[in-house]
Design a protein around this motif. Sequence first.
Motif, PDB file in Angstrom:
ATOM      1  N   ALA A   1      -6.382   8.040   2.535  1.00  0.00           N
ATOM      2  CA  ALA A   1      -6.636   7.498   1.194  1.00  0.00           C
ATOM      3  C   ALA A   1      -5.522   6.531   0.851  1.00  0.00           C
ATOM      4  N   GLU A   2      -5.877   5.448   0.218  1.00  0.00           N
ATOM      5  CA  GLU A   2      -4.918   4.369  -0.028  1.00  0.00           C
ATOM      6  C   GLU A   2      -4.891   3.943  -1.493  1.00  0.00           C
ATOM      7  N   ALA A   3      -3.714   3.607  -1.978  1.00  0.00           N
ATOM      8  CA  ALA A   3      -3.538   2.801  -3.181  1.00  0.00           C
ATOM      9  C   ALA A   3      -2.966   1.475  -2.712  1.00  0.00           C
TER      10      ALA A   3
ATOM     11  N   GLU B   1       0.841  -1.205   0.000  1.00  0.00           N
ATOM     12  CA  GLU B   1       0.000   0.000   0.000  1.00  0.00           C
ATOM     13  C   GLU B   1       0.867   1.242   0.000  1.00  0.00           C
ATOM     14  N   THR B   2       0.324   2.299  -0.542  1.00  0.00           N
ATOM     15  CA  THR B   2       0.868   3.642  -0.377  1.00  0.00           C
ATOM     16  C   THR B   2      -0.296   4.526   0.024  1.00  0.00           C
ATOM     17  N   LEU B   3      -0.077   5.436   0.951  1.00  0.00           N
ATOM     18  CA  LEU B   3      -1.203   6.177   1.515  1.00  0.00           C
ATOM     19  C   LEU B   3      -0.906   7.666   1.655  1.00  0.00           C
ATOM     20  N   LEU B   4      -1.990   8.409   1.696  1.00  0.00           N
ATOM     21  CA  LEU B   4      -2.010   9.811   2.093  1.00  0.00           C
ATOM     22  C   LEU B   4      -2.908   9.907   3.312  1.00  0.00           C
ATOM     23  N   SER B   5      -2.438  10.538   4.383  1.00  0.00           N
ATOM     24  CA  SER B   5      -3.243  10.576   5.593  1.00  0.00           C
ATOM     25  C   SER B   5      -3.095  11.912   6.290  1.00  0.00           C
TER      26      SER B   5
ATOM     27  N   ALA C   1      -0.070  16.074   7.847  1.00  0.00           N
ATOM     28  CA  ALA C   1      -0.323  15.138   6.758  1.00  0.00           C
ATOM     29  C   ALA C   1       0.916  14.292   6.526  1.00  0.00           C
ATOM     30  N   VAL C   2       0.704  13.066   6.096  1.00  0.00           N
ATOM     31  CA  VAL C   2       1.821  12.147   5.898  1.00  0.00           C
ATOM     32  C   VAL C   2       1.536  11.263   4.686  1.00  0.00           C
ATOM     33  N   SER C   3       2.585  10.844   4.016  1.00  0.00           N
ATOM     34  CA  SER C   3       2.497   9.754   3.054  1.00  0.00           C
ATOM     35  C   SER C   3       3.401   8.639   3.553  1.00  0.00           C
ATOM     36  N   ALA C   4       2.895   7.427   3.546  1.00  0.00           N
ATOM     37  CA  ALA C   4       3.659   6.276   4.033  1.00  0.00           C
ATOM     38  C   ALA C   4       3.354   5.091   3.139  1.00  0.00           C
ATOM     39  N   ARG C   5       4.116   4.035   3.315  1.00  0.00           N
ATOM     40  CA  ARG C   5       3.846   2.831   2.552  1.00  0.00           C
ATOM     41  C   ARG C   5       4.196   1.591   3.354  1.00  0.00           C
TER      42      ARG C   5
END
Lengths: 165, 173
Positions: free
Chosen positions: B137-139, B63-67, B73-77
């Motif tokens: 939000a997730e991919a 997964e890769t995410l925006l939170s 705010a963060v993007s993580a995977r």
Amino acid sequence: MPATYEPIATTTLGSAASSITFSSIASSWTDIKVIIVATAASNANFAFRFNSDSGSNYSRTRLAGDGSSITSSQNTNQTELQLTSSFSIGTTPVMRTLDIFSYAGSTNKTVLFEEINDLNGSGGLNKQVGLWRNTAAITSINFFAQSATNFAAGTTATLYGIKNA
Amino acid sequence: MPSTYTLISSNVLSSSAASVTFSSIPATFTDLVLRISSRSDNTIAASTIRLRFNGSSSASYSETLLSGSGSAAVSARSSSATYMFNAGYFVDDANGATANTFGTTEIYIPSYTVAQNKPLSGITAQEDNATAARITAEAGLWSNTAAITSIEIFSNYNFLSTSSFYLYGIKNS
């Protein structure tokens, strides 16, 4: 209650193709939605246009994450909207969605679209809003390659209609 | 032209449960949509929502995410995990959150029967009129070419009674 959320048209490529087009879209619905699951033989970029309009009538604002950083940017007066503004399409299946509101109305057209592009250790996601500054009803959507690399066989695109009454 | 977006199955919990499983998912649709309203018994404000497909616990989920939490705010995977949403940002409300608040979740899985790896999108929101809130939000990607025939939704705690789980099918023709 009337039926809504109906499939209008779908394409599954039997061989690689440089474009996918939904044409003669009736004005029977309120909103339309496109779901694409795509691959390409190598990393490539793709875009789309409404009603074959290649004028500088498109703009977009994006919010993207790549697993470590977040970026937001804007592009104005574009000649198309990008399917791959943050992440290219390659051999791993990825997803694109477009939600186009009041597509048959007489105002400029807004589209929410997303790039779902996780590649197990790379890639990311991108949420965007696009604007087509044209008051015509949308009757066609053309997705096209921006280089010599095409959509690969098996790529699927489906257009749905959503009706408010 | 046929209407689509059809309810396949639902489960509204009458008592706490560690997991909910939709099994024997028919291959008659094109895409799946999972909609969840849930709250868990974690003592803090949030608890993670997790998925497995076809009972697989192999290291095939990423997964890769925006939170956003309301202040940052963060993007993580997460890569090669044994379940989906291992990064821990895909959360619903829990017992530490304002009473009677439930997390809201939607997961879209296209082409779930096609013999290719499975991308998905997800969004979840945990809002409780307090400082402990989050939207993510997730991919996602399940690196498995099998058709999805079952989905297990579980948490690191128990889902509480009245949590609801709905699985819809969308057909492209």
